[in-house]
Design a protein around this motif. Structure first.
Motif, short mmCIF file in Angstrom:
data_model
loop_
_atom_site.label_atom_id
_atom_site.label_comp_id
_atom_site.label_asym_id
_atom_site.label_seq_id
_atom_site.Cartn_x
_atom_site.Cartn_y
_atom_site.Cartn_z
N THR A 152 1.30 -10.37 -6.32
CA THR A 152 2.09 -9.78 -5.24
C THR A 152 1.26 -8.70 -4.56
OG1 THR A 152 3.05 -8.04 -6.62
CG2 THR A 152 4.26 -10.13 -6.52
N ALA A 153 1.67 -8.33 -3.37
CA ALA A 153 0.97 -7.27 -2.64
C ALA A 153 1.11 -5.93 -3.36
CB ALA A 153 1.52 -7.16 -1.22
N THR A 154 2.25 -5.70 -3.99
CA THR A 154 2.46 -4.45 -4.72
C THR A 154 1.46 -4.33 -5.86
OG1 THR A 154 4.81 -4.43 -4.17
CG2 THR A 154 4.13 -3.12 -6.07
N PHE A 155 1.29 -5.39 -6.62
CA PHE A 155 0.35 -5.34 -7.74
C PHE A 155 -1.08 -5.21 -7.22
CE2 PHE A 155 -2.22 -6.73 -11.28
CZ PHE A 155 -1.57 -6.13 -12.35
N ASP B 136 7.07 -0.33 -2.27
CA ASP B 136 6.53 0.87 -1.62
C ASP B 136 6.70 2.10 -2.51
OD1 ASP B 136 6.02 -0.74 0.60
OD2 ASP B 136 7.86 -0.12 1.63
N ALA B 137 7.85 2.21 -3.14
CA ALA B 137 8.12 3.36 -4.01
C ALA B 137 7.16 3.36 -5.21
CB ALA B 137 9.57 3.34 -4.49
N LEU B 138 6.88 2.19 -5.76
CA LEU B 138 5.95 2.12 -6.89
C LEU B 138 4.54 2.48 -6.44
CD1 LEU B 138 5.68 1.57 -9.89
CD2 LEU B 138 5.28 -0.83 -9.34
N ILE B 139 4.16 2.11 -5.23
CA ILE B 139 2.85 2.48 -4.69
C ILE B 139 2.76 4.00 -4.54
CG2 ILE B 139 1.30 2.29 -2.70
CD1 ILE B 139 1.50 -0.21 -4.53
N VAL B 140 3.82 4.63 -4.07
CA VAL B 140 3.84 6.09 -3.95
C VAL B 140 3.67 6.73 -5.32
CG1 VAL B 140 5.28 8.08 -3.35
CG2 VAL B 140 5.17 6.12 -1.82
N VAL B 141 4.33 6.20 -6.33
CA VAL B 141 4.16 6.71 -7.70
C VAL B 141 2.70 6.54 -8.13
CG1 VAL B 141 4.78 6.29 -10.12
CG2 VAL B 141 6.56 6.33 -8.37
#
Length: 138
Positions: free
Chosen positions: A99-102, A49-54
């Protein structure tokens, strides 16, 4: 300005790849921060989540950059498109990128590519002006 002509979304892409390949087995869903809310619920922010915010912050900066018209902006759009293609290929072919993040970073990059071209086209339309020449009577 330094950041014009450089796709800023390469930063979260690089962070993801550095973590995914150097820290094998890293869990993007592990909590980074947990806060007790007034409602007694617990808010948990994960690493992903933090990487998505970035990524969203960099998307905002990319859209602001797209409002400037220059030769560098064309190069920036091409580099953003190449970054999107590279991320799409990595998502499809590399196990660590599934992954969902990627995927969400890939979606952010897609929005950057589309928004960059749309904003540039709209800005270019406003810059074009036509003058009419009055024809003299023969």
């Amino acid at each position: 300005m330094f950041i014009v002509g450089f796709p800023l979304l390469i930063v979260p892409f690089a962070i993801y790849n550095i973590v995914a390949f150097l820290l094998r087995g890293f869990d993007w869903t592990a909590p980074l921060l947990q806060v007790s809310m007034i409602s007694q619920a617990t808010f948990a922010l994960t690493w992903g989540d933090a990487l998505i915010v970035v990524g969203l912050v960099f998307l905002f900066l990319e859209i602001v950059k797209a409002t400037r018209m220059s030769r560098r902006s064309v190069v920036d759009h091409v580099l953003s498109l190449l970054l999107f293609i590279a991320m799409l290929v990595e998502f499809l072919l590399v196990r660590e990128a599934a992954t969902a993040t990627f995927f969400l970073l890939l979606a952010i990059t897609f929005v950057d590519v589309i928004a960059g071209f749309v904003v540039s086209l709209r800005t270019a339309q406003r810059d074009v002006s036509f003058e009419t020449v009055a024809r003299g009577e023969d």
